[in-house]
Design a protein around this motif. Structure first.
Motif, PDB file in Angstrom:
ATOM      1  N   LEU A 183       0.863  -1.179   0.000  1.00  0.00           N
ATOM      2  CA  LEU A 183       0.000   0.000   0.000  1.00  0.00           C
ATOM      3  C   LEU A 183       0.903   1.234   0.000  1.00  0.00           C
ATOM      4  O   LEU A 183       1.919   1.277   0.708  1.00  0.00           O
ATOM      5  CB  LEU A 183      -0.909  -0.012   1.219  1.00  0.00           C
ATOM      6  N   TYR A 184       0.533   2.218  -0.802  1.00  0.00           N
ATOM      7  CA  TYR A 184       1.355   3.408  -0.984  1.00  0.00           C
ATOM      8  C   TYR A 184       0.583   4.632  -0.500  1.00  0.00           C
ATOM      9  O   TYR A 184      -0.462   4.967  -1.058  1.00  0.00           O
ATOM     10  CB  TYR A 184       1.720   3.595  -2.458  1.00  0.00           C
ATOM     11  N   GLY A 185       1.098   5.288   0.540  1.00  0.00           N
ATOM     12  CA  GLY A 185       0.497   6.533   0.966  1.00  0.00           C
ATOM     13  C   GLY A 185       0.707   7.602  -0.084  1.00  0.00           C
ATOM     14  O   GLY A 185       1.824   7.797  -0.570  1.00  0.00           O
ATOM     15  N   ARG A 186      -0.361   8.293  -0.463  1.00  0.00           N
ATOM     16  CA  ARG A 186      -0.209   9.225  -1.571  1.00  0.00           C
ATOM     17  C   ARG A 186      -0.657  10.641  -1.235  1.00  0.00           C
ATOM     18  O   ARG A 186       0.135  11.492  -0.947  1.00  0.00           O
ATOM     19  CB  ARG A 186      -0.997   8.724  -2.801  1.00  0.00           C
ATOM     20  N   TYR A 187      -1.949  10.896  -1.244  1.00  0.00           N
ATOM     21  CA  TYR A 187      -2.419  12.278  -1.211  1.00  0.00           C
ATOM     22  C   TYR A 187      -3.389  12.478  -0.048  1.00  0.00           C
ATOM     23  O   TYR A 187      -4.144  11.585   0.321  1.00  0.00           O
ATOM     24  CB  TYR A 187      -3.089  12.632  -2.540  1.00  0.00           C
ATOM     25  N   TRP A 188      -3.378  13.705   0.466  1.00  0.00           N
ATOM     26  CA  TRP A 188      -4.194  14.046   1.631  1.00  0.00           C
ATOM     27  C   TRP A 188      -4.649  15.492   1.499  1.00  0.00           C
ATOM     28  O   TRP A 188      -3.958  16.318   0.888  1.00  0.00           O
ATOM     29  CB  TRP A 188      -3.369  13.863   2.901  1.00  0.00           C
ATOM     30  N   GLY A 189      -5.803  15.786   2.063  1.00  0.00           N
ATOM     31  CA  GLY A 189      -6.246  17.163   2.089  1.00  0.00           C
ATOM     32  C   GLY A 189      -7.325  17.349   3.128  1.00  0.00           C
ATOM     33  O   GLY A 189      -8.014  16.398   3.519  1.00  0.00           O
ATOM     34  N   ALA A 190      -7.475  18.583   3.609  1.00  0.00           N
ATOM     35  CA  ALA A 190      -8.470  18.882   4.640  1.00  0.00           C
ATOM     36  C   ALA A 190      -9.142  20.210   4.338  1.00  0.00           C
ATOM     37  O   ALA A 190      -8.529  21.127   3.782  1.00  0.00           O
ATOM     38  CB  ALA A 190      -7.809  18.927   6.012  1.00  0.00           C
ATOM     39  N   LEU A 191     -10.409  20.291   4.718  1.00  0.00           N
ATOM     40  CA  LEU A 191     -11.175  21.527   4.602  1.00  0.00           C
ATOM     41  C   LEU A 191     -11.237  22.267   5.930  1.00  0.00           C
ATOM     42  O   LEU A 191     -11.452  23.478   5.966  1.00  0.00           O
ATOM     43  CB  LEU A 191     -12.595  21.222   4.108  1.00  0.00           C
ATOM     44  N   GLU A 192     -11.070  21.523   7.022  1.00  0.00           N
ATOM     45  CA  GLU A 192     -11.050  22.101   8.367  1.00  0.00           C
ATOM     46  C   GLU A 192      -9.935  21.442   9.163  1.00  0.00           C
ATOM     47  O   GLU A 192      -9.589  20.279   8.915  1.00  0.00           O
ATOM     48  CB  GLU A 192     -12.387  21.872   9.082  1.00  0.00           C
ATOM     49  N   HIS A 193      -9.395  22.166  10.113  1.00  0.00           N
ATOM     50  CA  HIS A 193      -8.339  21.592  10.946  1.00  0.00           C
ATOM     51  C   HIS A 193      -8.938  20.871  12.149  1.00  0.00           C
ATOM     52  O   HIS A 193      -9.744  21.432  12.891  1.00  0.00           O
ATOM     53  CB  HIS A 193      -7.386  22.675  11.453  1.00  0.00           C
ATOM     54  N   VAL A 194      -8.535  19.622  12.312  1.00  0.00           N
ATOM     55  CA  VAL A 194      -8.866  18.839  13.501  1.00  0.00           C
ATOM     56  C   VAL A 194      -7.564  18.232  13.993  1.00  0.00           C
ATOM     57  O   VAL A 194      -6.867  17.559  13.223  1.00  0.00           O
ATOM     58  CB  VAL A 194      -9.884  17.716  13.194  1.00  0.00           C
ATOM     59  N   PRO A 195      -7.187  18.439  15.237  1.00  0.00           N
ATOM     60  CA  PRO A 195      -5.915  17.902  15.735  1.00  0.00           C
ATOM     61  C   PRO A 195      -5.799  16.395  15.496  1.00  0.00           C
ATOM     62  O   PRO A 195      -6.727  15.630  15.767  1.00  0.00           O
ATOM     63  CB  PRO A 195      -5.958  18.231  17.235  1.00  0.00           C
ATOM     64  N   CYS A 196      -4.636  16.006  14.959  1.00  0.00           N
ATOM     65  CA  CYS A 196      -4.264  14.600  14.734  1.00  0.00           C
ATOM     66  C   CYS A 196      -5.063  13.919  13.628  1.00  0.00           C
ATOM     67  O   CYS A 196      -4.881  12.716  13.387  1.00  0.00           O
ATOM     68  CB  CYS A 196      -4.373  13.781  16.020  1.00  0.00           C
TER      69      CYS A 196
END
Length: 382
Positions: free
Chosen positions: A284-297
């Motif tokens: 498994l290959y970690g690739r892309y991430w994104g967030a619309l709001e900040h939540v710790p951790c």
């Protein structure tokens, strides 16, 4: 000796999916990123295309029966973005001496620091012929250099024998030791690291976030639109330009669904973040991430812990966490050496780079030794 017909193509559609994928699957180190579906999506979506500074110029060798016997994913590059083996200092040195570093030749999976075969070939003879074609091509064209990124070690050594300089680097990979559950994996870690991971996961739960895993075959257009929003928003937050677009994500969602997992985080009925990982049966290959709001951790939960649970559930042996990141060690990832191979046309610069790489290699080896002394796992008695 076998005679091969050499062909250079600017589109994989000139090769065809069946011949290309058959050659990829014949390699010792195939990955989903070498597949026709993934590469063609990059090109057809405009993500890795001449307009974005990636001119495909794939080298192909056909045997006497007109069967594809060898291939090299190759690009003419007008910049060094999206590569993850950094040569900006080399380009700057050329510029300071009134020389052009661009265009250059690059063999890599665009925007993807994943190791895997680059010298695709049906056998050793075809691979040797492919290297000969590459060296002849780079010498006959007005490029400053050629760079082969993240090949397996045996291919890197073959390139070294052909006159390339080798460069090493470090990534962090998680190994599945037959864990029956996430808790069983946690039990192998040092107590402090185990406690920290549990605390990070608890913060996400306490914030009211729920996680939803979506296999590629079940992902809807709405899921992909959401992921694209998250991905682009995070690039914007970092004052950067995203490499990929919605068209690319929709294309891989449609053409390689069995290799895709989306992790979507929701809070009070609205999606707030998402990650995308690519996988096959073994890795498994970690690739892309994104967030619309900040939540710790939440980044750790969506990009590491949920994929780790998925690996354990599916019996996937390795999780490659992507480029850089010593922080991954605290989450059970271990350092591993990567390779790249480089040829520079200018003799003086080639000598200078060779001296630099020799010094850098010693530093990388020392760094690996230091990291290996800081294993996150419990020391076994006796």
């Amino acid at each position: 000796m076998t005679d091969y017909r050499t062909h250079i193509v600017s589109s994989l559609s000139e090769v065809g999916q069946a011949p290309w994928d058959a050659l990829v699957q014949a390699q010792a180190a195939p990955t989903p990123f070498l597949s026709y579906a993934f590469l063609h999506a990059l090109h057809a979506s405009g993500s890795a295309a001449p307009e974005s500074g990636w001119q495909p110029q794939f080298l192909l060798l056909y045997d006497a029966a007109d069967v594809l016997a060898a291939a090299l994913p190759l690009y003419v590059k007008g910049h060094s973005y999206g590569e993850y083996v950094f040569d900006w200092a080399w380009a700057d040195a050329y510029a300071r001496n009134g020389l052009d570093y661009y265009p250059k030749l690059l063999s890599a999976i665009p925007f993807t620091p994943v190791a895997g075969s680059r010298l695709l070939a049906v056998d050793a003879a075809a691979r040797a012929a492919l290297i000969d074609v590459l060296t002849a091509t780079q010498s006959a064209t007005e490029v400053s250099s050629t760079h082969i990124l993240f090949p397996p070690e045996d291919e890197a050594q073959a390139l070294r024998e052909a006159g390339f300089l080798l460069r090493s680097g470090v990534q962090f990979h998680w190994l599945n030791r037959g864990y029956a559950s996430f808790d069983e994996f946690l039990a192998t870690l040092e107590p402090k690291k185990r406690k920290n991971i549990r605390a990070e996961r608890r913060k996400v739960v306490d914030a009211g976030v729920t996680m939803r895993r979506v296999r590629g075959a079940d992902a809807t257009r709405e899921d992909w639109v959401l992921f694209n929003r998250c991905y682009r928003n995070t690039y914007k937050d970092h004052h950067s330009t995203p490499y990929l677009n919605l068209d690319f994500f929709l294309r891989i969602g449609a053409t390689m669904p069995d290799n895709i997992l989306l992790v979507i985080a929701e809070l009070e009925g609205r999606a707030v973040a998402a990650s995308l990982v690519i996988h096959d049966a073994d890795t498994l290959y970690g690739r892309y991430w994104g967030a619309l709001e900040h939540v710790p951790c939440l980044h750790f939960e969506a990009a590491y812990y949920q994929p780790l649970e998925f690996c354990i559930e599916q019996g996937i042996a390795t999780f490659e966490g992507g480029a850089q990141g010593e922080h991954k060690m605290a989450r059970g990832f271990l350092p591993t050496k990567t390779w790249s191979a480089h040829w520079l046309a200018h003799p003086s610069f080639a000598n200078a780079v060779e001296n630099f790489l020799q010094r850098e290699a010693g530093g990388i080896d020392d760094y690996l030794d230091e990291l290996n002394e800081r294993s996150p796992f419990r020391q076994r008695a006796g």
